[in-house]
Design an enzyme around this catalytic site. Structure first.
Site, PDB file in Angstrom:
ATOM      1  N   GLU A 108       0.836  -1.200   0.000  1.00  0.00           N
ATOM      2  CA  GLU A 108       0.000   0.000   0.000  1.00  0.00           C
ATOM      3  C   GLU A 108       0.871   1.250   0.000  1.00  0.00           C
ATOM      4  O   GLU A 108       1.894   1.318   0.697  1.00  0.00           O
ATOM      5  CB  GLU A 108      -0.868  -0.024   1.261  1.00  0.00           C
ATOM      6  CG  GLU A 108      -1.685   1.225   1.513  1.00  0.00           C
ATOM      7  CD  GLU A 108      -2.310   1.221   2.900  1.00  0.00           C
ATOM      8  OE1 GLU A 108      -3.133   2.130   3.161  1.00  0.00           O
ATOM      9  OE2 GLU A 108      -1.991   0.329   3.726  1.00  0.00           O
ATOM     10  N   PHE A 109       0.476   2.229  -0.776  1.00  0.00           N
ATOM     11  CA  PHE A 109       1.139   3.526  -0.744  1.00  0.00           C
ATOM     12  C   PHE A 109       0.406   4.417   0.254  1.00  0.00           C
ATOM     13  O   PHE A 109      -0.814   4.588   0.168  1.00  0.00           O
ATOM     14  CB  PHE A 109       1.144   4.180  -2.128  1.00  0.00           C
ATOM     15  CG  PHE A 109       1.806   5.530  -2.152  1.00  0.00           C
ATOM     16  CD1 PHE A 109       3.156   5.645  -2.380  1.00  0.00           C
ATOM     17  CD2 PHE A 109       1.068   6.686  -1.917  1.00  0.00           C
ATOM     18  CE1 PHE A 109       3.784   6.886  -2.384  1.00  0.00           C
ATOM     19  CE2 PHE A 109       1.674   7.933  -1.918  1.00  0.00           C
ATOM     20  CZ  PHE A 109       3.041   8.026  -2.153  1.00  0.00           C
ATOM     21  N   ILE A 110       1.141   4.994   1.191  1.00  0.00           N
ATOM     22  CA  ILE A 110       0.565   5.903   2.180  1.00  0.00           C
ATOM     23  C   ILE A 110       1.133   7.292   1.945  1.00  0.00           C
ATOM     24  O   ILE A 110       2.351   7.485   1.936  1.00  0.00           O
ATOM     25  CB  ILE A 110       0.859   5.439   3.616  1.00  0.00           C
ATOM     26  CG1 ILE A 110       0.205   4.075   3.880  1.00  0.00           C
ATOM     27  CG2 ILE A 110       0.354   6.471   4.625  1.00  0.00           C
ATOM     28  CD1 ILE A 110       0.520   3.487   5.249  1.00  0.00           C
TER      29      ILE A 110
ATOM     30  N   ASP B 225      12.853  -2.306  14.718  1.00  0.00           N
ATOM     31  CA  ASP B 225      13.854  -1.342  14.218  1.00  0.00           C
ATOM     32  C   ASP B 225      13.229   0.051  14.205  1.00  0.00           C
ATOM     33  O   ASP B 225      13.193   0.733  13.193  1.00  0.00           O
ATOM     34  CB  ASP B 225      14.311  -1.741  12.820  1.00  0.00           C
ATOM     35  CG  ASP B 225      15.551  -0.967  12.359  1.00  0.00           C
ATOM     36  OD1 ASP B 225      16.207  -0.337  13.207  1.00  0.00           O
ATOM     37  OD2 ASP B 225      15.856  -0.989  11.154  1.00  0.00           O
TER      38      ASP B 225
END
Length: 325
Positions: free
Chosen positions: A124-126, A229
């Site tokens: 998904e692109f956010i 991380d």
């Protein structure tokens, strides 16, 4: 998903070089059998047209691109020299965090091999908003993820993955102190000895491992889902100001271990106050804090060289004095 800007702390997991281009749909359809990324986007991704591909970010291991389509935008990372295992570990971590329905993460869609060698991950692109978000909300939602993400298998993860480009061994264990000593500190200490011939840090580090159980007296340790991380380059905020965490090195471990990169994350008082309202602070938290920093200082030593050795050795020496080992 846009890529967060790099901070002064180095990460081995960022993303890419710059280029921007468009290709007509007729090319995409003709090349589908040779381009699994386009094939997925134009079939399972439910797009009928890829209108543009723009490169985003900047880094040393993976290339990252935004695929603009008539259905949605997709975030794609590729690596021309490493097989799918690295991205499979990332996808499993993203999916595990996503399934907690607590803090926002990019949903992974597809991992695969590139026909010319290497691998890719589609997610998904956010769209990111302000780089300075609500730290209290970040603390609260991280605590909710730790509270919701539990494992009946103990400490570890479904697969080994990477922390930066360093392998992270996640074989299941029922004992956290043993797991952290062997699979985290012990593994990094062995790398330091093998890479640099550093027998001093190896020997002293193992003295600490043999005595660190004293730091966990009266502590209840449950296997919580960790990002693994969590530094400033892996934290962002969407256009609505909601925190987003990305590029994980997930495993199930002691919740306090997720503060191990706090020296490079900028967590403030509001973050910790909100976190501990959901996940109460346990006895001896302050004494254990540096123990979790140590894993990441050792990893930075192994990845980036001797500039991080003194910080790691200082932590080890302080603990050895404290524990009178």
């Amino acid at each position: 998903m846009a890529v967060a800007s790099l901070s002064v702390c180095f990460s081995a997991r960022p993303n890419l070089l710059l280029c921007s281009f468009s290709r007509p749909r007729i090319f995409a359809m003709a090349a589908m059998s040779e381009d699994p990324i386009r094939e997925w986007i134009l079939t399972e991704g439910k797009a009928t047209q890829i209108t543009n591909i723009t490169s985003i970010g900047g880094g040393c291991i993976n290339l990252a691109s935004r695929y603009h389509t008539d259905a949605a935008s997709f975030f794609v990372k590729t690596n021309r020299s490493i097989g799918p295992a690295m991205f499979e570990g990332e996808a499993l971590g993203l999916e595990a965090m996503y399934e907690t329905r607590t803090i926002r993460v990019p949903k992974p869609h597809k991992v695969g091999a590139l026909p010319t060698g290497g691998s890719y991950i589609i997610m998904e692109f956010i769209e990111f908003g302000s780089s300075r978000g609500n730290q209290a909300e970040l603390g609260r939602k991280l605590a909710e993820m730790h509270k919701a993400g539990k494992s009946s298998k103990g400490f570890g993860f479904e697969v080994d993955n990477t922390i930066g480009s360093t392998p992270q061994i996640n074989k299941w264990s029922s004992d956290w102190i043993e797991f952290y000593g062997e699979k985290r500190l012990g593994y990094q200490l062995k790398l330091a000895r093998d890479h640099y011939g550093d027998s001093a840090i190896y020997q002293k580090g193992h003295e600490l491992i043999q005595n660190m159980a004293l730091l966990f007296e009266d502590v209840v340790i449950e296997p919580c889902l960790l990002h693994g991380d969590l530094w400033s380059g892996n934290i962002a905020y969407d256009k609505n100001g909601e925190p987003v965490i990305l590029d994980p090195a997930c495993y199930y471990g002691h919740n306090e271990a997720d503060f191990g990169m706090s020296w490079c994350a900028g967590f403030g008082e509001s973050f910790y106050n909100a976190y501990f309202k959901v996940m109460p602070k346990q006895p001896g938290f302050e004494k254990r804090r540096d123990l979790y920093l140590l894993y990441h200082y050792l990893n930075h030593y192994n990845l980036f060289g001797s500039g991080y050795r003194s910080s790691a050795m200082s932590i080890i020496d302080d603990y050895l004095r404290m524990l009178k080992a």
